[in-house]
Design an enzyme around this catalytic site. Structure first.
Site, PDB file in Angstrom:
ATOM      1  N   HIS A  19      26.876  10.504  39.012  1.00 49.86           N
ATOM      2  CA  HIS A  19      26.301  10.609  37.666  1.00 49.86           C
ATOM      3  C   HIS A  19      26.508   9.346  36.830  1.00 49.86           C
ATOM      4  O   HIS A  19      26.243   9.339  35.636  1.00 49.86           O
ATOM      5  CB  HIS A  19      26.936  11.822  36.965  1.00 49.86           C
ATOM      6  CG  HIS A  19      26.225  12.258  35.732  1.00 49.86           C
ATOM      7  ND1 HIS A  19      26.865  12.438  34.518  1.00 49.86           N
ATOM      8  CD2 HIS A  19      24.922  12.540  35.506  1.00 49.86           C
ATOM      9  CE1 HIS A  19      25.995  12.829  33.612  1.00 49.86           C
ATOM     10  NE2 HIS A  19      24.806  12.902  34.180  1.00 49.86           N
ATOM     11  N   LYS A  42      26.215   5.680  35.028  1.00 52.19           N
ATOM     12  CA  LYS A  42      25.138   4.949  34.365  1.00 52.19           C
ATOM     13  C   LYS A  42      25.665   3.567  33.986  1.00 52.19           C
ATOM     14  O   LYS A  42      25.503   3.126  32.839  1.00 52.19           O
ATOM     15  CB  LYS A  42      24.673   5.709  33.130  1.00 52.19           C
ATOM     16  CG  LYS A  42      24.353   7.188  33.408  1.00 52.19           C
ATOM     17  CD  LYS A  42      24.341   7.986  32.138  1.00 52.19           C
ATOM     18  CE  LYS A  42      24.429   9.477  32.406  1.00 52.19           C
ATOM     19  NZ  LYS A  42      23.503  10.006  33.374  1.00 52.19           N
ATOM     20  N   ASP A  59      28.261 -10.179  36.546  1.00 52.05           N
ATOM     21  CA  ASP A  59      29.076 -11.363  36.827  1.00 52.05           C
ATOM     22  C   ASP A  59      30.574 -11.077  36.796  1.00 52.05           C
ATOM     23  O   ASP A  59      31.383 -11.987  36.536  1.00 52.05           O
ATOM     24  CB  ASP A  59      28.754 -12.494  35.846  1.00 52.05           C
ATOM     25  CG  ASP A  59      27.384 -13.110  36.108  1.00 52.05           C
ATOM     26  OD1 ASP A  59      26.903 -12.995  37.251  1.00 52.05           O
ATOM     27  OD2 ASP A  59      26.807 -13.692  35.176  1.00 52.05           O
TER      28      ASP A  59
END
Length: 754
Positions: free
Chosen positions: A332, A334, A339
């Site tokens: 789930h 996000k 870098d």
């Protein structure tokens, strides 16, 4: 307080601020029993039901609650304060001064003595003490101890131990004893112990304030913090950022940060469907940036989620992560790591619903300790051994579910609350957390919970909070059919922010791959508090007081969402009005609204408007050929919040013209004269549903009616007498026809009954 009948009314769509009905980006629609073998037995017995977290709810229809709630008990007076469980025997100064700052405990004098001991070079006493308190709070947030010079010790911490090394220093490849770099392959079971977590300052902090190279032993960090604050200096670390949809453009900020990448971007996205992000990833790869992607396998198998297939076909390094801990467990996350220096995370999915209509949060983190933890989590998603090791940063920590027990940290934060807890959570179903909030309310903590309406119907956890005296607001985001109040954050005592991708459910805490951040950052907390105020204003305006959520602002971020169902590819929808931000009535400079396949026919946009202003505006559709179609009716009037709180304006493109009929006819006792025709307002040729005309008392024999019908069309109708028995007597002759005009004025129609 919204509880009892008010909460029940909200579930029926009453008392929710007049917003239009809608739904949620219901990633976790209410639903079915989870895998009982994997569930906590107590939790399973208490909940009985669990949501299916593996469904992307943009495609789920509205699910409106209907349950009532028992009236909540009266809130008790402020009283005792329950401290954190597992409090260390030797409190850290951040913990002590957090209480001293609130007027709790005797530690205030010790803090003042510590600052005064710095001598004549210190700032004035009052300012120095304030600085000490603030910095001690920051020190305590990341586990730094009171410096020996201020505790009577010298060259060691108060427990007599040496000042700890920074993680990764003094060992090859930056690894701690008993661990290996993720690039070096799996860790043997014999070495898989929990690494020792040390406290440290970022390397750039040491370099900036006078040390060179990489010292084997770092100076006492809080002492350095105090000296910098007392004698001057710039910011010690990059503060976290936050953006809040729909009032702020989360997508633009995320895309700008992705565009800044120079070497590598790692993406873990539950629901990746945005074409804008697709193009951004293509652009990164084209200039040599390494891009790696992980998506949730269950979400990717759904027929509407096809971008993962496109990315794979284009040659991207993509993994579909299959979470098998439970039938409903999902990947789930996000987040993205840029870098190895910047993390994007929060509730914000990379799709149109999140970008245009949902209530969402996007967090930007640059803390090396937290960034490192997200890199480790990404490696685990791609096959590295899973290690239970909460990531530590300068302002707090991140816990990944399920291995880092995020619920334990959340419960400790709630139980340690002294003044208030404000939580906005899309899926709120964990009963242990609900009981902790209930108990906090009972001991005098101000508790406010906002949760999504479609999710709330599948649980009684919110009712537990209300029963303890907490304020519960059941939100119905109606910006589009599947929009949602999709936040997953809380603010505790105005300084601790709890945020991330994790819903507050058993599946999220115990089975799914989630992140839960706990950051002690007053400035960030102020941003989240203001966002919470915007939610209260939108979903429970009767309970909103702007003074509760921060200082007034000169401008209010304003969210517009309108249904315009007749648009075609190539059309543009503009909001034009009497303010420069809306083009000063010039469609060429109006606010351009956006749509996407997941929110159509809704078109949405955002703009900042002066606080307290009254703005006149209208919608305009610009066709592909350049022609303009203005909506009909009077100008819209937008009332902008006087305190600068986020304002939501919803509606639909207006096509209705008021037809004012005046019919001359001889009255017929016991019968009613009606207009019946080919429009729903005229009953679609059903006399039982026709529009009644009323005889004018001042003009016997004159019957009147005002009927709203769509403009720019030809209306077909007839006059009909409808008897009390229901029998219909139609007027003679052919159907009447009327060309309805397209002007912003009523249309007068005078007829004689045939």
């Amino acid at each position: 307080m919204l509880c009892g009948q008010a909460l029940a009314d909200q579930r029926r769509g009453v008392g929710d601020g007049g917003e239009e009905d809608g739904g949620g980006d219901a990633e976790e629609p209410p639903g079915r029993l989870a895998d009982e073998e994997l569930r906590d037995p107590e939790q399973a017995a208490e909940e009985g039901r669990e949501e299916e977290e593996g469904v992307d709810g943009e495609e789920q229809g509205p699910h409106l609650g209907r349950r009532s709630v028992e009236p909540a008990e009266d809130r008790p007076a402020l009283g005792t304060v329950e401290h954190l469980e597992g409090e260390p025997r030797r409190p850290e100064v951040g913990h002590l001064l957090a209480h001293a700052h609130l007027g709790v405990g005797p530690q205030r004098d010790e803090a003042e003595r510590g600052v005064r001991s710095l001598g004549p070079l210190a700032r004035p006493r009052e300012e120095g003490v304030a600085v000490a308190r603030k910095l001690a709070l920051e020190a305590g947030a990341h586990g730094l101890h009171w410096p020996g010079s201020l505790r009577g010790a010298s060259g060691a911490n108060a427990s007599g131990g040496a000042v700890p090394r920074a993680p990764g220093r003094g060992h090859p490849d930056g690894a701690q004893p008993g661990t290996r770099s993720l690039e070096r392959g799996p860790v043997p079971n014999s070495e898989r112990r929990r690494p020792q977590r040390h406290n440290f300052l970022p390397e750039q902090t040491i370099a900036r304030y006078g040390s060179c190279g990489r010292p084997a032993v770092r100076p006492s960090a809080p002492a350095l913090l105090l000296l910098v604050a007392l004698f001057g200096g710039g910011p010690l670390r990059a503060q976290p950022e936050a953006r809040f949809a729909p009032y702020e453009d989360c997508g633009a900020r995320a895309l700008a940060l992705l565009a800044s990448a120079r070497q590598r971007v790692d993406v873990a996205q539950y629901n990746l469907r945005s074409e804008a992000f697709h193009q951004a990833l293509l652009a990164l790869r084209a200039r040599g940036v390494r891009v790696r992607i992980v998506v949730d396998a269950k979400s990717a198998r759904r027929p509407w989620n096809t971008l993962d297939d496109v990315l794979e076909a284009e040659g991207f390094d993509l993994v579909r992560y299959e979470n098998t801990r439970s039938a409903y467990a999902i990947m789930h996350h996000k987040f993205a790591v840029i870098d190895g220096q910047t993390v994007l995370t929060g509730s914000y999915n990379w799709n149109g619903t999140a970008q245009l209509v949902n209530d969402e949060a996007l967090l930007v983190l640059r803390d090396p300790g937290l960034v490192s933890a997200y890199e480790r989590e990404f490696a685990e998603l791609r096959g590295a051994p899973e290690v239970s090791d909460p990531g530590q940063g300068a302002l707090g920590e991140v816990r990944f579910a399920p291995e880092d027990a995020p619920r334990d940290a959340l419960l400790a934060a709630i139980r340690g609350a002294q003044r208030r807890v404000r939580a906005a959570v899309f899926a709120f179903k964990d009963r242990r957390v609900a009981r902790a909030l209930r108990d906090a309310a009972r001991r005098g903590v101000e508790v406010t919970l906002i949760t999504e309406r479609k999710q709330a119907d599948g649980t009684d956890a919110d009712e537990l909070v209300a029963a303890g005296g907490g304020r519960v607001i059941v939100a119905a985001n109606r910006s589009s059919t599947y929009s949602a109040m999709h936040h997953k954050f809380a603010v505790v005592d105005d300084e601790l922010v709890i945020a991330g991708a994790s819903n507050w459910t058993w599946t999220a805490f115990s089975a799914s791959n989630e992140d839960l951040l706990l950051l002690r950052a007053p400035d960030l907390a102020a941003r989240f508090t203001a966002a919470f105020g915007a939610l209260v204003r939108r979903y429970a305006p009767q309970a909103f007081d702007p003074a509760d959520y921060g200082p007034s602002l000169p401008e209010a971020p304003t969210h517009f969402a309108f249904e315009v169902p007749f648009t075609r590819p190539g059309d543009a929808v503009l909001l034009v009005g009497d303010h420069p931000a809306l083009g000063s009535w010039d469609p060429a400079r109006g606010l351009a609204l956006e749509t996407s396949p997941s929110v159509f026919p809704t078109w949405a946009g955002r703009v900042r408007l002066p606080a307290g202003a009254r703005i006149a505006c209208k919608l305009v559709v610009r066709r592909a050929d350049g022609s303009l179609r203005w909506e009909l009716g009077a100008d819209r009037a937008v009332e902008v919040d006087s305190a600068g709180t986020g304002t939501a304006v919803l509606g639909a493109f207006r096509e209705l013209v008021e037809l004012r009929f005046r019919v001359r006819a001889r009255p017929r006792p016991g019968a009613e004269l009606r207009l019946v025709g080919d429009d729903p307002a005229l009953g679609n040729w059903d006399p039982a549903r026709g529009w009644p005309l009323r005889e004018d008392p001042a003009a016997p024999g004159a019957f009147r009616a005002a009927v709203p019908v769509p403009g720019r069309r030809t209306l077909r109708f007839k006059l009909v007498w409808v008897e009390g028995s229901g029998d219909a007597r139609w007027e003679a002759g052919p159907d009447r026809t009327l060309a309805v005009h397209d002007r912003d004025a009523p249309q007068e129609v005078v007829l004689d009954l045939r």
